[in-house]
Scaffold this active site. Structure first.
Site, PDB file in Angstrom:
ATOM      1  N   GLY A  93       0.844  -1.197   0.000  1.00 66.81           N
ATOM      2  CA  GLY A  93       0.000   0.000   0.000  1.00 66.81           C
ATOM      3  C   GLY A  93       0.873   1.238   0.000  1.00 66.81           C
ATOM      4  O   GLY A  93       1.293   1.720  -1.052  1.00 66.81           O
TER       5      GLY A  93
ATOM      6  N   ARG B 144      -3.443  13.836  -5.810  1.00 66.01           N
ATOM      7  CA  ARG B 144      -3.535  14.380  -4.442  1.00 66.01           C
ATOM      8  C   ARG B 144      -4.225  15.745  -4.419  1.00 66.01           C
ATOM      9  O   ARG B 144      -4.922  16.074  -3.452  1.00 66.01           O
ATOM     10  CB  ARG B 144      -2.137  14.406  -3.801  1.00 66.01           C
TER      11      ARG B 144
ATOM     12  N   GLU C 186      -4.559   7.650  -1.764  1.00 65.29           N
ATOM     13  CA  GLU C 186      -3.626   8.482  -2.547  1.00 65.29           C
ATOM     14  C   GLU C 186      -2.548   9.124  -1.674  1.00 65.29           C
ATOM     15  O   GLU C 186      -2.135  10.272  -1.876  1.00 65.29           O
ATOM     16  CB  GLU C 186      -4.394   9.505  -3.390  1.00 65.29           C
TER      17      GLU C 186
ATOM     18  N   THR D 214      -1.375   8.279   2.605  1.00 68.73           N
ATOM     19  CA  THR D 214      -1.898   8.530   3.960  1.00 68.73           C
ATOM     20  C   THR D 214      -1.284   9.830   4.491  1.00 68.73           C
ATOM     21  O   THR D 214      -0.251  10.299   3.981  1.00 68.73           O
ATOM     22  CB  THR D 214      -1.495   7.397   4.922  1.00 68.73           C
TER      23      THR D 214
HETATM   24  N1  CAA Z   1       7.288  12.429  -8.884  1.00 67.95           N
HETATM   25  C1  CAA Z   1       8.247  11.904  -9.681  1.00 67.95           C
HETATM   26  N2  CAA Z   1       9.144  10.991  -9.229  1.00 67.95           N
HETATM   27  C2  CAA Z   1       9.053  10.611  -7.944  1.00 67.95           C
HETATM   28  C3  CAA Z   1       8.085  11.113  -7.066  1.00 67.95           C
HETATM   29  C4  CAA Z   1       7.168  12.061  -7.596  1.00 67.95           C
HETATM   30  N3  CAA Z   1       6.213  12.578  -6.824  1.00 67.95           N
HETATM   31  N4  CAA Z   1       8.236  10.549  -5.849  1.00 67.95           N
HETATM   32  C5  CAA Z   1       9.281   9.723  -5.949  1.00 67.95           C
HETATM   33  N5  CAA Z   1       9.780   9.753  -7.210  1.00 67.95           N
HETATM   34  C6  CAA Z   1      10.933   9.027  -7.737  1.00 67.95           C
HETATM   35  C7  CAA Z   1      12.209   9.414  -6.991  1.00 67.95           C
HETATM   36  O1  CAA Z   1      12.807  10.557  -7.559  1.00 67.95           O
HETATM   37  C8  CAA Z   1      13.036   8.156  -7.152  1.00 67.95           C
HETATM   38  O2  CAA Z   1      13.621   8.133  -8.443  1.00 67.95           O
HETATM   39  P1  CAA Z   1      15.247   8.276  -8.649  1.00 67.95           P
HETATM   40  O3  CAA Z   1      15.860   7.173  -7.835  1.00 67.95           O
HETATM   41  O4  CAA Z   1      15.422   8.125 -10.127  1.00 67.95           O
HETATM   42  O5  CAA Z   1      15.566   9.644  -8.117  1.00 67.95           O
HETATM   43  C9  CAA Z   1      12.006   7.047  -7.145  1.00 67.95           C
HETATM   44  O6  CAA Z   1      10.767   7.636  -7.485  1.00 67.95           O
HETATM   45  C10 CAA Z   1      11.902   6.350  -5.798  1.00 67.95           C
HETATM   46  O7  CAA Z   1      11.581   7.342  -4.833  1.00 67.95           O
HETATM   47  P2  CAA Z   1      11.799   7.101  -3.290  1.00 67.95           P
HETATM   48  O8  CAA Z   1      13.174   6.561  -3.075  1.00 67.95           O
HETATM   49  O9  CAA Z   1      11.430   8.365  -2.592  1.00 67.95           O
HETATM   50  O10 CAA Z   1      10.762   5.941  -2.980  1.00 67.95           O
HETATM   51  P3  CAA Z   1      10.343   5.334  -1.578  1.00 67.95           P
HETATM   52  O11 CAA Z   1       9.998   3.930  -1.856  1.00 67.95           O
HETATM   53  O12 CAA Z   1      11.314   5.668  -0.515  1.00 67.95           O
HETATM   54  O13 CAA Z   1       9.054   6.162  -1.158  1.00 67.95           O
HETATM   55  C11 CAA Z   1       6.858   6.951  -1.197  1.00 67.95           C
HETATM   56  C12 CAA Z   1       8.138   6.634  -1.966  1.00 67.95           C
HETATM   57  C13 CAA Z   1       6.757   8.444  -1.071  1.00 67.95           C
HETATM   58  C14 CAA Z   1       6.706   6.309   0.143  1.00 67.95           C
HETATM   59  C15 CAA Z   1       5.839   6.406  -2.191  1.00 67.95           C
HETATM   60  O14 CAA Z   1       5.932   5.003  -2.248  1.00 67.95           O
HETATM   61  C16 CAA Z   1       4.405   6.803  -1.894  1.00 67.95           C
HETATM   62  O15 CAA Z   1       3.987   7.917  -2.242  1.00 67.95           O
HETATM   63  N6  CAA Z   1       3.648   5.877  -1.290  1.00 67.95           N
HETATM   64  C17 CAA Z   1       2.208   6.066  -1.147  1.00 67.95           C
HETATM   65  C18 CAA Z   1       1.520   5.397  -2.302  1.00 67.95           C
HETATM   66  C19 CAA Z   1       0.147   5.886  -2.509  1.00 67.95           C
HETATM   67  O16 CAA Z   1      -0.121   7.091  -2.432  1.00 67.95           O
HETATM   68  N7  CAA Z   1      -0.767   4.970  -2.820  1.00 67.95           N
HETATM   69  C20 CAA Z   1      -2.111   5.291  -3.138  1.00 67.95           C
HETATM   70  C21 CAA Z   1      -2.566   4.444  -4.296  1.00 67.95           C
HETATM   71  S1  CAA Z   1      -3.903   4.996  -5.268  1.00 67.95           S
HETATM   72  C22 CAA Z   1      -5.279   4.881  -4.302  1.00 67.95           C
HETATM   73  O17 CAA Z   1      -5.292   5.371  -3.238  1.00 67.95           O
HETATM   74  C23 CAA Z   1      -6.488   4.130  -4.768  1.00 67.95           C
HETATM   75  C24 CAA Z   1      -7.434   4.844  -5.610  1.00 67.95           C
HETATM   76  O18 CAA Z   1      -7.951   4.277  -6.533  1.00 67.95           O
HETATM   77  C25 CAA Z   1      -7.826   6.255  -5.346  1.00 67.95           C
END
Ligand code: CAA
Length: 390
Positions: free
Chosen positions: A136, A248, A372, A374
């Protein structure tokens, strides 16, 4: 409103879409919201009409079936729809930001023509599928696999919490094409949900936004043509995250709409209801709640308009607006739960009764702190961006 120029007056075009959405929402959605909340049925008829009015693809160019407007237009319309019913808002938000907007940014001409046009015009429904039962917040830990086989990928896996899952015609789905590469091994695809190998599984029995059908999607040897891969192999995680920035802002607008509905009902009730020989709004216990609700709502609105302006800037420069979108959603969603909670309290027993929509606002508000991103993930995103620490 031009947030970049700090001009707080809406343009005529923006006022027009705001009014069109308000009139439609109050006349056609508000009267049916309780019934659809109760049944959990998908409100197909009103969603179709929203498509005809251009609300299902507001930022999509007219050439691809959309309304060709900007992020602020989208924000204004979505807030009005959500004031009447958050479930319609979820469907509108997913269709606009997670589906159409992502495909506009990353899709090929073929994909835009075939997969945006019918969805932006509201004839078909689009969904976005990232989450899995064991993945998630930690979105890159997915287990679903896409394996290349000639001109197709073969997709296998179980996706969960797909908004629109039971009804979507097309789904943007994220799967591992190379498990060894971690998040760099994730790829994105657009799939036709009517083809064999895609099973709409368990429908989620949800606390709120009950009419925005949500389910698991199971892929069993689903054949997806290579031409339906969005971006290159391995670009899926970046695409998912980029699209979530837009999403978001949508959820922040949804939260603003719920908060506004809860607030307006509370003001009316505070002016009408007598206790101890006065209107309850004359007691500080109630009036201070109203003051806090109003202040938080207007602060959330400004964060949303700032994020909308940053997203417009992104369209020109490619500069990320991750921080602005995260702050807007974090603050607006906590404003929604704050306001819905206060509204139940102000209404007392009537706030707890299903005879009024207040208890629905309370149930609907909660999801905005969860999906989208938490509130905890958003705080992590914001603080990482500010400190550079991980
Ligand atoms: N835009 C572009 N690139 C991004 C980015 C963004 N907003 N956020 C991260 N990245 C890129 C980073 O730059 C990195 O790339 P590089 O290595 O090339 O620089 C890569 O992605 C990995 O980033 P992180 O190392 O920061 O990744 P992480 O695993 O540590 O953490 C996180 C990322 C912020 C925790 C992310 O996983 C996240 O946002 N998690 C929440 C997921 C979410 O919102 N899920 C909801 C699903 S949809 C839903 O709710 C259902 C529905 O139908 C409405």
């Amino acid at each position: 409103m031009s947030a970049s120029g700090m001009n707080f007056t809406l343009s005529d075009e923006h006022k027009m879409i705001q009014k069109a959405a308000r009139d439609f929402a109050q006349k056609e959605i508000k009267p049916i919201a309780a019934e659809f909340d109760e049944s959990g049925d998908f409100p197909a008829e009103t969603i179709k009409k929203m498509g005809e009015m251009g609300f299902m693809g507001i930022e999509v160019p007219e050439g691809y079936g959309g309304a060709g407007m900007d992020t602020l237009a989208y924000a204004l319309a979505l807030e009005e729809i959500c004031k009447a019913d958050a479930s319609h808002g979820t469907i509108m938000s997913v269709n606009n930001s997670l589906y159409c907007y992502g495909m506009l940014l990353f899709g090929t001409d073929y994909q835009k023509e075939n997969f945006i046009t019918p969805v932006a015009s509201g004839e078909k429904i689009g969904a976005y599928s990232l989450t899995e039962p064991m993945s998630g917040s930690d979105a890159s830990e997915m287990r679903s696999r896409a394996v290349l086989d000639g001109d197709d990928y073969i997709l296998n896996g179980r996706k969960s919490w797909v908004s629109g899952g039971p009804v979507a015609d097309y789904v943007v789905v994220f799967m591992m094409t190379d498990q060894d590469k971690g998040y760099k091994g994730i790829s994105a695809f657009v799939v036709d949900a009517a083809l064999p190998g895609l099973i709409r599984d368990k429908k989620e029995p949800k606390m709120g936004i009950r009419a925005s059908a949500t389910s698991e999607l199971v892929f069993e040897d689903y054949r997806c043509p290579v031409k339906n891969r969005i971006g290159e192999e391995g670009e899926g995680f970046k695409i998912a995250m980029t699209v979530l920035d837009a999403g978001r802002i949508g959820i922040a607008c949804q939260a603003l709409g719920i908060a506004g509905a809860a607030y307006e009902a509370s003001v009316e009730y505070a002016k009408e209801r007598d206790a101890f020989g006065k209107k309850i709004g004359q007691f500080q216990g109630i009036s201070f709640k109203l003051a806090d609700m109003k202040t938080r709502i207007e602060a959330a609105r400004l964060l949303i308009y700032q994020a909308a302006a940053s997203k417009e800037n992104h369209k020109e420069t490619g500069e990320r607006y991750t921080l602005e979108a995260a702050m807007a959603k974090l603050f607006a969603s906590e404003t929604a739960t704050f306001c819905a909670n206060a509204a139940v309290q102000i209404h007392g027993g009537m706030g707890y009764s299903k005879e009024l929509p207040i208890e629905r606002y309370y149930r609907d508000a909660k999801i905005t702190e969860i999906y989208e991103g938490t509130s905890e993930i958003l705080r992590l995103v914001i603080s990482r961006l500010e400190t550079g620490l991980r």
